[in-house]
Motif scaffolding. Structure first.
Motif, PDB file in Angstrom:
ATOM      1  N   PRO A  88       0.752  -1.224   0.072  1.00 61.60           N
ATOM      2  CA  PRO A  88      -0.027  -0.049   0.109  1.00 61.60           C
ATOM      3  C   PRO A  88       0.861   1.338   0.087  1.00 61.60           C
ATOM      4  O   PRO A  88       0.740   2.146  -0.848  1.00 61.60           O
ATOM      5  N   VAL A  89       1.837   1.329   0.751  1.00 60.60           N
ATOM      6  CA  VAL A  89       2.750   2.319   0.684  1.00 60.60           C
ATOM      7  C   VAL A  89       3.341   2.904  -0.682  1.00 60.60           C
ATOM      8  O   VAL A  89       3.507   4.024  -1.125  1.00 60.60           O
ATOM      9  N   LEU A  90       3.979   1.591  -1.200  1.00 62.48           N
ATOM     10  CA  LEU A  90       4.528   1.741  -2.617  1.00 62.48           C
ATOM     11  C   LEU A  90       3.557   2.273  -3.544  1.00 62.48           C
ATOM     12  O   LEU A  90       3.928   2.858  -4.413  1.00 62.48           O
ATOM     13  N   LEU A  91       2.430   1.646  -3.568  1.00 62.18           N
ATOM     14  CA  LEU A  91       1.336   2.131  -4.238  1.00 62.18           C
ATOM     15  C   LEU A  91       1.014   3.746  -4.139  1.00 62.18           C
ATOM     16  O   LEU A  91       0.963   4.349  -5.237  1.00 62.18           O
ATOM     17  N   HIS A  92       0.945   4.096  -3.171  1.00 60.52           N
ATOM     18  CA  HIS A  92       0.550   5.725  -2.738  1.00 60.52           C
ATOM     19  C   HIS A  92       1.747   6.396  -3.209  1.00 60.52           C
ATOM     20  O   HIS A  92       1.681   7.553  -3.740  1.00 60.52           O
ATOM     21  N   ARG A  93       3.076   5.861  -3.097  1.00 61.89           N
ATOM     22  CA  ARG A  93       4.285   6.575  -3.727  1.00 61.89           C
ATOM     23  C   ARG A  93       4.232   6.722  -5.089  1.00 61.89           C
ATOM     24  O   ARG A  93       4.609   7.726  -5.807  1.00 61.89           O
ATOM     25  N   ASP A 112       1.686   9.200  -6.485  1.00 63.76           N
ATOM     26  CA  ASP A 112       1.888  10.533  -6.140  1.00 63.76           C
ATOM     27  C   ASP A 112       2.866  11.318  -7.178  1.00 63.76           C
ATOM     28  O   ASP A 112       3.821  11.223  -7.436  1.00 63.76           O
ATOM     29  N   PRO A 113       1.857  12.262  -7.722  1.00 61.95           N
ATOM     30  CA  PRO A 113       2.360  12.924  -9.024  1.00 61.95           C
ATOM     31  C   PRO A 113       3.707  13.969  -8.578  1.00 61.95           C
ATOM     32  O   PRO A 113       4.438  14.064  -9.518  1.00 61.95           O
ATOM     33  N   GLY A 114       3.965  14.106  -7.233  1.00 64.45           N
ATOM     34  CA  GLY A 114       5.137  14.880  -6.979  1.00 64.45           C
ATOM     35  C   GLY A 114       6.306  14.015  -6.405  1.00 64.45           C
ATOM     36  O   GLY A 114       7.451  14.322  -5.903  1.00 64.45           O
ATOM     37  N   TYR A 115       6.086  12.616  -6.165  1.00 68.80           N
ATOM     38  CA  TYR A 115       7.152  11.918  -5.716  1.00 68.80           C
ATOM     39  C   TYR A 115       8.368  11.627  -6.561  1.00 68.80           C
ATOM     40  O   TYR A 115       8.349  11.250  -7.660  1.00 68.80           O
ATOM     41  N   ARG A 160      -2.478  -9.606  -3.747  1.00 66.93           N
ATOM     42  CA  ARG A 160      -2.211  -8.622  -2.402  1.00 66.93           C
ATOM     43  C   ARG A 160      -2.129  -7.226  -2.918  1.00 66.93           C
ATOM     44  O   ARG A 160      -3.062  -6.467  -2.254  1.00 66.93           O
ATOM     45  N   LEU A 161      -1.524  -6.828  -4.144  1.00 65.14           N
ATOM     46  CA  LEU A 161      -1.682  -5.600  -4.760  1.00 65.14           C
ATOM     47  C   LEU A 161      -3.008  -5.308  -5.042  1.00 65.14           C
ATOM     48  O   LEU A 161      -3.368  -4.143  -4.812  1.00 65.14           O
ATOM     49  N   VAL A 162      -3.625  -5.916  -5.830  1.00 64.90           N
ATOM     50  CA  VAL A 162      -5.079  -5.718  -6.097  1.00 64.90           C
ATOM     51  C   VAL A 162      -5.855  -5.443  -5.112  1.00 64.90           C
ATOM     52  O   VAL A 162      -6.999  -4.498  -4.891  1.00 64.90           O
ATOM     53  N   GLN A 163      -5.847  -6.340  -3.740  1.00 61.21           N
ATOM     54  CA  GLN A 163      -6.464  -5.969  -2.795  1.00 61.21           C
ATOM     55  C   GLN A 163      -6.241  -4.560  -2.200  1.00 61.21           C
ATOM     56  O   GLN A 163      -6.994  -3.908  -1.642  1.00 61.21           O
ATOM     57  N   ALA A 164      -5.036  -4.422  -2.102  1.00 63.15           N
ATOM     58  CA  ALA A 164      -4.695  -2.791  -1.683  1.00 63.15           C
ATOM     59  C   ALA A 164      -5.336  -1.783  -2.443  1.00 63.15           C
ATOM     60  O   ALA A 164      -5.689  -0.864  -1.975  1.00 63.15           O
ATOM     61  N   MET A 165      -5.476  -2.002  -3.771  1.00 64.87           N
ATOM     62  CA  MET A 165      -5.888  -1.277  -4.533  1.00 64.87           C
ATOM     63  C   MET A 165      -7.350  -1.060  -4.377  1.00 64.87           C
ATOM     64  O   MET A 165      -8.188   0.103  -4.439  1.00 64.87           O
ATOM     65  N   GLN A 166      -8.279  -2.337  -4.182  1.00 62.87           N
ATOM     66  CA  GLN A 166      -9.526  -2.229  -3.554  1.00 62.87           C
ATOM     67  C   GLN A 166      -9.760  -1.587  -2.615  1.00 62.87           C
ATOM     68  O   GLN A 166     -11.094  -1.057  -2.302  1.00 62.87           O
ATOM     69  N   ALA A 167      -8.932  -1.515  -1.651  1.00 61.25           N
ATOM     70  CA  ALA A 167      -9.010  -0.987  -0.284  1.00 61.25           C
ATOM     71  C   ALA A 167      -9.240   0.635  -0.470  1.00 61.25           C
ATOM     72  O   ALA A 167      -9.692   1.297   0.305  1.00 61.25           O
ATOM     73  N   GLU A 168      -8.720   1.264  -1.656  1.00 66.72           N
ATOM     74  CA  GLU A 168      -8.883   2.604  -1.825  1.00 66.72           C
ATOM     75  C   GLU A 168     -10.117   3.027  -2.457  1.00 66.72           C
ATOM     76  O   GLU A 168     -10.719   4.143  -2.277  1.00 66.72           O
TER      77      GLU A 168
END
Length: 365
Positions: A84-89, A92-95, A117-125
């Motif tokens: 989830p942290v990597l996905l948010h980074r 992030d357009p400014g990262y 697990r990554l798709v599940q993290a996306m669905q949590a959004e």
């Protein structure tokens, strides 16, 4: 190793910590070093923590070490909590290190378990929100001014190994697939281009959408055939069978340079030929003409074999009643084993004919 790990922990002098990260990065350059580190999840956790370091060089080297380590599925369990942290980074357009986060996610998502697990993290959004944002980042030029994000292509390809990701992209109300089509000719990056074609190929496994994909609303076929077409001239009656985008191509028209991408294009078309209606559409649109010229030009054994298989499906007799959908045909186990044995024998003969060649997926850098 315990002493080295101690130098990676918070509170260590920055110069010593930087040297320790550099040493770990060096270890990831060999299979033995990667195995040594992969067996110690504490190193992966320490490196993940350091990717958030405000000192760019430290974070970048930590990312590079993790990218190399993530080529081994044995490391994915320890890296899973960071998805989830990597996905948010990444989104992030400014990262500033979004390219590194993207490459790491692309490596991690190759394994089905981590991909899920990554798709599940996306669905949590939110319902589909995460994947929608990934598509937005991919299709928006300059989404991040400091990162090219070419590895979004392989990431999308990996995600679509899962049915739920394919269903999202194939939702007719979202027009997602149509946004990907221009990238089959994207010259800026073979990584991005190959990722898109891999994504489209995976979507073609959903045969219930074939009629829509081949129809006027999407018109996928010309986008798959154009990279395989050369500058050949056809007689007028043959030319008229081709889609407009495939007619009267310039003399400097070049085929797709990457053999792996050419093979994926052929595999996508073969999947579209799985149904009777799909095969009929492919024949009507002159697919065989492009394949015929490609077969004469192609020199790579694997691509040539894929081309021959597709040609055989198009020019061969139609399957008997009840077996028209090739993706639903159940092959008896003994027949399947014989076919696999024949494939192995054919592959060995091909290898002997062209000499020994070492194949390597390589590590993402």
């Amino acid at each position: 190793m315990d002493e080295l790990l101690g130098f990676l922990r918070p509170g260590t002098r920055p110069d010593v910590q930087g040297q320790a990260v550099g040493h770990v990065l060096g270890l990831t350059g060999s299979a033995e070093g990667r195995a040594l580190l992969a067996a110690r999840p504490a190193f992966l956790e320490a490196l993940l923590l350091l990717t958030g370091d405000c000192r760019g060089a430290m974070a970048q080297d930590s990312y590079l070490a993790l990218i190399n380590l993530s080529a081994d599925p044995a490391t994915h369990g320890a890296l899973g909590p960071a998805l989830p942290v990597l996905l948010h980074r990444l989104l992030d357009p400014g990262y500033g290190l979004a390219d590194q986060a993207c490459t790491l996610l692309a490596n991690l998502s190759r394994a089905e378990g981590t991909c899920r697990r990554l798709v599940q993290a996306m669905q949590a959004e939110g319902p589909g929100l995460g994947l929608a944002q990934v598509m937005e980042a991919f299709c928006t030029e300059g989404y991040n001014k400091r990162a090219a994000l070419h590895y979004l292509g392989p990431l999308l390809s990996n995600l679509t190994q899962l049915p739920e990701a394919r269903q999202f992209l194939l939702d007719r109300s979202r027009c997602m697939v149509q946004r990907l089509l221009p990238y089959t000719q994207y010259e800026g990056s073979a990584i991005r281009r190959g990722g898109v074609i891999g994504t489209l190929r995976n979507c073609c496994f959903e045969y219930k959408y074939h009629e829509w994909l081949l129809g006027d609303e999407v018109d996928l076929l010309p986008f798959l055939l154009l990279p395989l077409a050369g500058p050949e001239e056809f007689p007028e009656e043959e030319m008229e069978r081709l889609a407009l985008d495939l007619q009267y191509l310039p003399q400097d028209k070049q085929r797709e340079k990457d053999p792996d991408i050419r093979k994926m294009l052929l595999e996508a078309i073969l999947l579209l030929a799985a149904t009777k209606a799909g095969r009929q559409r492919l024949r009507e649109k002159g697919t065989y003409l492009v394949l015929r010229e490609l077969h004469q030009w192609e020199t790579e054994p694997d691509v040539l074999a894929a081309c021959e298989k597709l040609i055989q499906v198009l020019i061969g007799d139609e399957p008997e009643a009840g077996m028209e959908n090739l993706l639903e045909v159940k092959i008896p186990r003994d027949v399947e084993e014989r076919l696999q044995h024949l494939d192995r024998e054919e592959e060995e003969e091909r290898s002997e004919g062209c000499g020994a060649q070492l194949g390597s997926q390589g590590l993402s850098r």
